[in-house]
Design a protein around this motif. Sequence first.
Motif, short mmCIF file in Angstrom:
data_model
loop_
_atom_site.label_atom_id
_atom_site.label_comp_id
_atom_site.label_asym_id
_atom_site.label_seq_id
_atom_site.Cartn_x
_atom_site.Cartn_y
_atom_site.Cartn_z
N LYS A 296 6.22 -20.94 -11.65
CA LYS A 296 5.65 -20.21 -12.79
C LYS A 296 4.61 -21.03 -13.55
O LYS A 296 3.49 -20.54 -13.78
N THR B 109 2.14 -14.64 -5.92
CA THR B 109 2.82 -13.43 -6.41
C THR B 109 2.99 -13.48 -7.91
O THR B 109 2.75 -12.48 -8.62
N LEU B 110 3.39 -14.62 -8.45
CA LEU B 110 3.57 -14.76 -9.89
C LEU B 110 2.22 -14.64 -10.62
O LEU B 110 2.15 -14.11 -11.73
N LEU C 148 1.50 -10.95 -10.81
CA LEU C 148 2.36 -10.30 -11.81
C LEU C 148 1.88 -10.62 -13.22
O LEU C 148 1.90 -9.76 -14.11
N PRO D 152 -2.56 -9.05 -13.26
CA PRO D 152 -2.89 -8.18 -12.12
C PRO D 152 -4.35 -7.77 -12.06
O PRO D 152 -4.88 -7.53 -10.97
N ILE E 56 12.12 -13.62 -6.93
CA ILE E 56 11.31 -12.75 -7.78
C ILE E 56 11.94 -11.35 -7.73
O ILE E 56 12.12 -10.80 -6.64
N GLN F 255 9.87 -6.01 -10.10
CA GLN F 255 8.56 -6.53 -10.48
C GLN F 255 7.56 -6.41 -9.32
O GLN F 255 6.41 -6.04 -9.51
N LEU F 256 8.04 -6.70 -8.11
CA LEU F 256 7.16 -6.59 -6.95
C LEU F 256 6.66 -5.17 -6.76
O LEU F 256 5.50 -4.94 -6.40
N ALA G 68 5.82 -3.07 -8.85
CA ALA G 68 4.78 -2.70 -9.79
C ALA G 68 3.39 -3.17 -9.38
O ALA G 68 2.39 -2.75 -9.96
N LEU G 69 3.30 -4.04 -8.38
CA LEU G 69 2.00 -4.56 -7.94
C LEU G 69 1.22 -3.44 -7.24
O LEU G 69 1.71 -2.85 -6.29
#
Length: 267
Positions: free
Chosen positions: A64, A95-96, A99, A102, A188, A192-193, A195-196
């Motif tokens: 992070k 990925t972080l 998130l 974006p 993760i 949350q994934l 929502a990408l």
Amino acid sequence: MLPFPYAVERGAGPKTIVFLHGFGACREIWRDVMASLAAEARMLAYDLPGHGQSLKCEGMGGAKPAAQAILADLAERGLSKVHLVGHSMGGAIATLMALADPDRVASLTLLAPGGFGPEINAALLRRYAAATGRKGIRACLAAMSGPCSVPPDHAVDAICRMRKRPGQLQTLTDMAAAMTRDDRQGVIPEAQLDALDMPVMVVWGAEDPLLPVVQTEALPPHFHLHHVLDAGHMLVEETPALVAEIVRRNTRRRARRLHPPLGAAAS
């Protein structure tokens, strides 16, 4: 302490591709992939915090803070839209980043990314963290690759040079211990994934001995998935031409639309 992670720039073109290597490696492992794409894109390859010329920089302490440090560097460079490519730990960081910001991420290409399931071959990762010399590093790369893969000399040499830096081995050893506490890795959350909404491509070696390929079974349905037969975890070194082509294709895809455009009539 450097304010930002170190990166090298190559190529030229209308889009910018950012490369994030895996744990224990360095920016130079992308050499062949970047050579294939140099005529069509501007590219940045980072040394992740705690690695190489980013050994002492902002972003230490896990995926992070590393994601935040690289986002800050992209903002400092004036890059408002980039395509992210990350391998293993670099995949978790990419990925972080997506998130957290974006709107800055045009596409996401993840090669055997970390953080997609708790299972990890902790003993192998810790062995790799402590490896020194060409023989030891080559043996670890081979152990993380597919059964027929031979680690390329340029990658072995680059990692060997990096690990000769004062303090590098201790930093890697400490990072590996933190990453594999209780022989598991952090995950993760799947919600949350989901929502990408940028194009996401996940690539995984069918013979990955470090992160089990079954972790792909929990991917959100809109993620594209490419299994690489006979390949292991070290996809950048094992199949650079395939990785370059996958990156090329993913950077040309359009984002899915999660919400109707403003002004659209309600159904």
